[in-house]
Scaffold this active site. Structure first.
Site, PDB file in Angstrom:
ATOM      1  N   CYS A 202       0.849  -1.179   0.000  1.00 41.75           N
ATOM      2  CA  CYS A 202       0.000   0.000   0.000  1.00 41.75           C
ATOM      3  C   CYS A 202       0.896   1.244   0.000  1.00 41.75           C
ATOM      4  O   CYS A 202       1.966   1.251   0.596  1.00 41.75           O
ATOM      5  CB  CYS A 202      -0.936   0.105   1.205  1.00 41.75           C
ATOM      6  SG  CYS A 202      -2.066  -1.276   1.328  1.00 41.75           S
TER       7      CYS A 202
ATOM      8  N   ARG B  45       3.333  -0.262  -5.255  1.00 38.66           N
ATOM      9  CA  ARG B  45       3.075  -0.850  -3.933  1.00 38.66           C
ATOM     10  C   ARG B  45       1.765  -1.615  -3.874  1.00 38.66           C
ATOM     11  O   ARG B  45       1.449  -2.222  -2.849  1.00 38.66           O
ATOM     12  CB  ARG B  45       3.038   0.244  -2.870  1.00 38.66           C
ATOM     13  CG  ARG B  45       4.394   0.805  -2.597  1.00 38.66           C
ATOM     14  CD  ARG B  45       4.297   2.045  -1.754  1.00 38.66           C
ATOM     15  NE  ARG B  45       5.584   2.312  -1.182  1.00 38.66           N
ATOM     16  CZ  ARG B  45       5.950   1.991   0.062  1.00 38.66           C
ATOM     17  NH1 ARG B  45       5.084   1.424   0.874  1.00 38.66           N
ATOM     18  NH2 ARG B  45       7.158   2.230   0.491  1.00 38.66           N
TER      19      ARG B  45
ATOM     20  N   TRP C  53      -2.838  -2.610  -1.588  1.00 35.48           N
ATOM     21  CA  TRP C  53      -2.580  -4.029  -1.801  1.00 35.48           C
ATOM     22  C   TRP C  53      -3.315  -4.721  -0.659  1.00 35.48           C
ATOM     23  O   TRP C  53      -2.968  -4.566   0.508  1.00 35.48           O
ATOM     24  CB  TRP C  53      -1.079  -4.331  -1.742  1.00 35.48           C
ATOM     25  CG  TRP C  53      -0.772  -5.753  -2.086  1.00 35.48           C
ATOM     26  CD1 TRP C  53      -0.632  -6.299  -3.336  1.00 35.48           C
ATOM     27  CD2 TRP C  53      -0.553  -6.833  -1.165  1.00 35.48           C
ATOM     28  NE1 TRP C  53      -0.354  -7.638  -3.250  1.00 35.48           N
ATOM     29  CE2 TRP C  53      -0.301  -7.995  -1.937  1.00 35.48           C
ATOM     30  CE3 TRP C  53      -0.560  -6.939   0.226  1.00 35.48           C
ATOM     31  CZ2 TRP C  53      -0.045  -9.233  -1.355  1.00 35.48           C
ATOM     32  CZ3 TRP C  53      -0.309  -8.180   0.804  1.00 35.48           C
ATOM     33  CH2 TRP C  53      -0.051  -9.306   0.010  1.00 35.48           C
TER      34      TRP C  53
ATOM     35  N   ASN D 241      -0.766   2.169   5.591  1.00 42.30           N
ATOM     36  CA  ASN D 241       0.083   1.129   5.000  1.00 42.30           C
ATOM     37  C   ASN D 241       0.592   0.273   6.147  1.00 42.30           C
ATOM     38  O   ASN D 241       1.205   0.802   7.069  1.00 42.30           O
ATOM     39  CB  ASN D 241       1.240   1.790   4.243  1.00 42.30           C
ATOM     40  CG  ASN D 241       2.421   0.868   3.982  1.00 42.30           C
ATOM     41  OD1 ASN D 241       3.562   1.297   4.018  1.00 42.30           O
ATOM     42  ND2 ASN D 241       2.164  -0.385   3.740  1.00 42.30           N
ATOM     43  N   GLY D 242       0.322  -1.050   6.081  1.00 37.95           N
ATOM     44  CA  GLY D 242       0.776  -1.933   7.150  1.00 37.95           C
ATOM     45  C   GLY D 242      -0.361  -2.817   7.625  1.00 37.95           C
ATOM     46  O   GLY D 242      -1.363  -2.980   6.916  1.00 37.95           O
TER      47      GLY D 242
ATOM     48  N   GLU E  11      15.168 -18.696 -10.304  1.00 35.25           N
ATOM     49  CA  GLU E  11      14.762 -17.341 -10.688  1.00 35.25           C
ATOM     50  C   GLU E  11      13.947 -17.381 -11.992  1.00 35.25           C
ATOM     51  O   GLU E  11      12.940 -16.680 -12.132  1.00 35.25           O
ATOM     52  CB  GLU E  11      16.010 -16.450 -10.825  1.00 35.25           C
ATOM     53  CG  GLU E  11      15.809 -15.103 -11.499  1.00 35.25           C
ATOM     54  CD  GLU E  11      14.840 -14.160 -10.779  1.00 35.25           C
ATOM     55  OE1 GLU E  11      14.362 -14.493  -9.682  1.00 35.25           O
ATOM     56  OE2 GLU E  11      14.552 -13.102 -11.359  1.00 35.25           O
TER      57      GLU E  11
ATOM     58  N   LYS F  61      10.175 -15.994 -12.358  1.00 37.89           N
ATOM     59  CA  LYS F  61       9.766 -14.988 -13.362  1.00 37.89           C
ATOM     60  C   LYS F  61       8.572 -15.505 -14.147  1.00 37.89           C
ATOM     61  O   LYS F  61       7.608 -14.787 -14.371  1.00 37.89           O
ATOM     62  CB  LYS F  61      10.900 -14.685 -14.359  1.00 37.89           C
ATOM     63  CG  LYS F  61      12.019 -13.819 -13.932  1.00 37.89           C
ATOM     64  CD  LYS F  61      11.691 -12.367 -13.763  1.00 37.89           C
ATOM     65  CE  LYS F  61      11.270 -12.077 -12.353  1.00 37.89           C
ATOM     66  NZ  LYS F  61      12.286 -11.790 -11.397  1.00 37.89           N
TER      67      LYS F  61
ATOM     68  N   GLU G 213       5.262 -15.695 -11.998  1.00 34.84           N
ATOM     69  CA  GLU G 213       4.655 -14.453 -11.516  1.00 34.84           C
ATOM     70  C   GLU G 213       4.013 -13.638 -12.622  1.00 34.84           C
ATOM     71  O   GLU G 213       3.039 -12.929 -12.374  1.00 34.84           O
ATOM     72  CB  GLU G 213       5.620 -13.613 -10.673  1.00 34.84           C
ATOM     73  CG  GLU G 213       6.782 -13.015 -11.389  1.00 34.84           C
ATOM     74  CD  GLU G 213       7.700 -12.254 -10.443  1.00 34.84           C
ATOM     75  OE1 GLU G 213       7.259 -11.747  -9.408  1.00 34.84           O
ATOM     76  OE2 GLU G 213       8.899 -12.154 -10.762  1.00 34.84           O
TER      77      GLU G 213
ATOM     78  N   HIS H 217      15.382 -37.456  -7.695  1.00 35.32           N
ATOM     79  CA  HIS H 217      14.941 -37.710  -6.316  1.00 35.32           C
ATOM     80  C   HIS H 217      13.485 -37.319  -6.110  1.00 35.32           C
ATOM     81  O   HIS H 217      13.068 -37.040  -4.993  1.00 35.32           O
ATOM     82  CB  HIS H 217      15.861 -36.971  -5.337  1.00 35.32           C
ATOM     83  CG  HIS H 217      17.281 -37.425  -5.442  1.00 35.32           C
ATOM     84  ND1 HIS H 217      17.698 -38.648  -4.994  1.00 35.32           N
ATOM     85  CD2 HIS H 217      18.352 -36.836  -6.024  1.00 35.32           C
ATOM     86  CE1 HIS H 217      18.988 -38.790  -5.264  1.00 35.32           C
ATOM     87  NE2 HIS H 217      19.402 -37.699  -5.895  1.00 35.32           N
TER      88      HIS H 217
ATOM     89  N   LYS I  15       5.230  -4.370  -5.839  1.00 36.37           N
ATOM     90  CA  LYS I  15       6.687  -4.326  -5.993  1.00 36.37           C
ATOM     91  C   LYS I  15       7.414  -4.154  -4.670  1.00 36.37           C
ATOM     92  O   LYS I  15       8.527  -4.628  -4.507  1.00 36.37           O
ATOM     93  CB  LYS I  15       7.064  -3.203  -6.945  1.00 36.37           C
ATOM     94  CG  LYS I  15       8.518  -3.208  -7.291  1.00 36.37           C
ATOM     95  CD  LYS I  15       8.782  -2.916  -8.730  1.00 36.37           C
ATOM     96  CE  LYS I  15      10.233  -3.128  -9.088  1.00 36.37           C
ATOM     97  NZ  LYS I  15      10.533  -4.526  -9.380  1.00 36.37           N
TER      98      LYS I  15
HETATM   99  C1  F6R Z   1      10.225 -10.991  -8.230  1.00 36.05           C
HETATM  100  C2  F6R Z   1      10.426  -9.899  -7.305  1.00 36.05           C
HETATM  101  C3  F6R Z   1      10.344 -10.182  -5.854  1.00 36.05           C
HETATM  102  C4  F6R Z   1      11.341  -9.310  -5.066  1.00 36.05           C
HETATM  103  C5  F6R Z   1      11.139  -9.503  -3.564  1.00 36.05           C
HETATM  104  C6  F6R Z   1      12.133  -8.705  -2.761  1.00 36.05           C
HETATM  105  O1  F6R Z   1      10.341 -10.589  -9.547  1.00 36.05           O
HETATM  106  O2  F6R Z   1      10.626  -8.772  -7.698  1.00 36.05           O
HETATM  107  O3  F6R Z   1      10.547 -11.527  -5.575  1.00 36.05           O
HETATM  108  O4  F6R Z   1      12.633  -9.661  -5.438  1.00 36.05           O
HETATM  109  O5  F6R Z   1       9.854  -9.095  -3.219  1.00 36.05           O
HETATM  110  O6  F6R Z   1      12.019  -7.342  -3.019  1.00 36.05           O
HETATM  111  P1  F6R Z   1      13.191  -6.351  -2.692  1.00 36.05           P
HETATM  112  O7  F6R Z   1      14.336  -6.694  -3.592  1.00 36.05           O
HETATM  113  O8  F6R Z   1      12.632  -4.998  -2.994  1.00 36.05           O
HETATM  114  O9  F6R Z   1      13.541  -6.549  -1.252  1.00 36.05           O
END
Ligand code: F6R
Length: 607
Positions: A2, A27, A74, A98-99, A479, A483, A486, A502, A602
């Site tokens: 948020c 956010r 969010w 926010n929180g 990773e 990607k 998500e 395994h 994000k």
């Molecule tokens: C995936 C992604 C998330 C962030 C994670 C940590 O594409 O962006 O997995 O890497 O939420 O975020 P930060 O790096 O901002 O601590």
């Protein structure tokens, strides 16, 4: 998550609030809303979904007034809906938050005992209702807000706006960041300084437990204990323009394409021209005096740490532990005073990573962070913050921040190797030369865009996808899977290729695409054996390798993605490009919202 904003201005507040919210939409985008005071009357507008829906609503149903607060949500408590959208209003007060108010059930029960009714499913409504109750009992708006804040447990950044009060915002922070912006006869509040960048570059950061009373010309900050606090005004340097997509359809595509430039910048800042030595700002970090490195992060940043573990162990012979922040913070791991605690975060605001950092304070020898936002809480609370120079990253799926994190971590491992004398001067020079050549090979990897798009077209039909890698390619396999899931919503898993037999091999059949990340390195033959085991069970392999690897192993594979040759240590950085482009093109083929995938935000500022 948020994002919250507030303005006490001299112009109409609504457009200013919406512009600031745009900069906070990373956010969360489940709903958005604003409240203003106009001719003494408090009113609000709220809309479900992205900010554009609120903007549309304001066109048809404008909101006048020069003071206001705003919110982009969010969802934590209560589904995304208009009734659950902030600002929450109770009588003469509106609140954005926010929180998470962790004791909201108890507070609700107490309010219910006083005959108070509820109209939302949120934790935040209790904040507005409590403040209203205290105002009804005769407290002033500021007293009522402060008394409410005293009751709250959990994490919060809050802004309060009051009926009949055109020149007053009360703000508070605990656990979630909050910045106050100083204008010319105006005052602002925002979840971060970026939100306020078009308005001011003079920022005061609230500290834990702080509460603030803002008017257009004054700012009074008190600590949790009620004492007056003197917090500095910082002149900060921020990009005032909102970054655009250039010629790209999505921010993510632009950010993937920017990698040669931003990685070059990251390398230049730690590996000065003409030398082979990595130089850190305020260089008093000596890895020779340390016994151990503990690295903590979340998500993509965690995979960057896992990759770095291989570098630190192999190049600097240094014992390394890597942990997910949400596990680390509650496990009570012992930390010796000869440990370097390293935190990696793009946003620098991730709640679990920040809590893990605080856990290490006073235990570790030093707290170092690798961050993209130098003004962030994690950067500010570290002994040494190392910026990654990726520039603003808007796509929710992290791309250029990941490769910049990797580049900085590799340089840190080389610095550790130099301090500990585990690499010769020639080996260090060899790595430095390879790093300087990295932008060129990243460009060559980007040239494979069309062949990657074709492989992605095939992936878009799949229900599940496996990514395999060995050694340095194992974290990248995870990773790549993250990607893909998500942004395309296809279920994907990353596995160490040797681990396949395994268990997960039971999943393999003719419907299962398997992406194998395998440069022709020391473990290539072993990875290829695992790939053969997949193909023997009709799994469909997409092999990502270099010329030599493809020449050796392409028989029977579904498709290949050709990468340039690169120094073995740098392969995870280079091979990030096909991992990202595979996910990107698959998502485009599926028609998902690439830059703002569902359910994500994000900056993850709640646990
Ligand atoms: C995936 C992604 C998330 C962030 C994670 C940590 O594409 O962006 O997995 O890497 O939420 O975020 P930060 O790096 O901002 O601590």
């Amino acid at each position: 998550m948020c994002g919250i904003v507030g303005v006490l201005g001299s112009h109409e507040a609504a457009p200013i609030l919406v512009e600031a919210l745009k900069r906070l939409e990373y956010r969360g985008y489940d709903s958005a809303g604003i409240a203003t005071v106009n001719d003494g009357a408090l009113a609000r507008r709220r809309a479900v979904g992205k900010l554009v829906n609120l903007s549309d609503l304001l066109v048809h149903d404008p909101l006048r007034g020069k003071s206001g607060i705003g919110h982009t949500r969010w969802a934590t408590h209560g589904a995304p809906s208009v009734k659950n959208a902030h600002p929450h209003k109770a009588g003469p007060v509106a609140v954005v938050h926010n929180g998470i108010v962790e004791n909201y059930r108890e507070l609700r029960a107490e309010l219910a005992d006083h005959g108070v009714g509820f109209v939302t499913d949120t934790d935040t409504e209790t904040v507005a209702l409590l403040t209203e109750q205290y105002m009804n009992e005769g407290l002033s708006p500021v007293e009522a807000a402060f008394k409410t804040i005293d009751q709250l447990q959990g994490a919060f950044a809050l802004a309060f706006l009051f009926d009949g009060q055109d020149d007053l915002i009360v703000a508070a922070r605990k656990g979630s960041p909050l910045a106050i912006g100083h204008g010319d006869g105006e005052m602002y509040v925002g979840s971060d300084a970026i939100a306020l960048a078009p308005l001011t570059d003079r920022i005061t950061y609230l500290e834990e437990g702080d509460r603030a009373v803002l008017t257009r010309t004054t700012l009074e900050i008190r600590t949790e204990a009620g004492e007056l606090a003197n917090r500095e005004i910082r002149q900060i340097q921020l990009d005032r323009t909102r970054v655009d997509k250039g010629n790209h359809k999505h921010y993510m595509a632009k950010e993937i394409a920017e990698q040669p430039i931003v990685v070059a910048e990251a390398i230049r800042s730690y590996l000065p021209t003409g030398g082979d030595q990595v130089v850190l700002p305020g260089d008093d970090l000596d890895f020779a005096k340390l016994d151990r490195l503990t690295m903590v992060a979340c998500g993509t940043a965690f995979y960057a740490c896992l990759t770095a573990k291989y570098w630190f162990e192999q190049l600097a012979k240094m014992p390394v532990e890597v942990d997910i922040a949400s596990e680390f913070r509650y496990r009570e791991p012992p930390i010796s005073d000869r440990t370097l605690a390293l935190f990696v975060s793009q946003s620098g605001e991730t709640a679990d990573t920040l809590a893990a950092l605080r856990y290490c304070e006073g235990k570790a020898d030093k707290i170092v962070s690798v961050v993209n936002v130098p003004e962030s809480s994690i950067a500010r609370e570290s002994d040494l913050a190392l910026p990654i120079h990726a520039g603003v990253e808007i796509g929710v799926a992290s791309t250029k921040a990941f490769t910049c994190q990797l580049s900085v971590l590799l340089m840190l491992a080389l610095k550790a190797a130099a301090d500990r004398g585990t690499l010769t001067d020639e080996e260090l020079a060899d790595h430095a030369a390879a790093l300087r050549g990295l932008p060129t090979v990243l460009n060559a990897a980007l040239d494979q865009n069309e062949s990657i798009r074709q492989s992605a077209q095939r992936l878009s039909e799949a229900r599940d996808v496996l990514f395999l890698g060995r050694g340095l390619m194992y974290p990248l396999a995870m990773e790549g899977a993250l990607k893909l899931k998500e942004i395309s919503y296809i279920h994907a898993e990353g596995y160490a290729s040797g681990e396949l037999k395994h268990g997960p091999i039971a999943l393999i059949d003719k419907h299962m695409p398997v992406v194998v990340m395998a440069p022709r390195d020391a473990v290539f033959d072993k990875t290829v054996s695992n790939m053969q085991e997949v193909m023997a069970r009709k799994g469909k392999v997409i092999l990502v390798s270099d010329d030599d690897g493809i020449a050796d192993a392409e028989d029977g594979v579904w498709s290949t993605i050709r990468m340039p040759h690169v120094h073995t240590s740098l392969a995870p950085i280079l091979y990030s490009v096909p991992a990202q482009l595979l996910a990107y093109h698959t998502a485009v083929a599926k028609g998902t919202d690439v830059d703002q995938p569902r359910n994500l935000a994000k900056s993850v500022t709640v646990e």
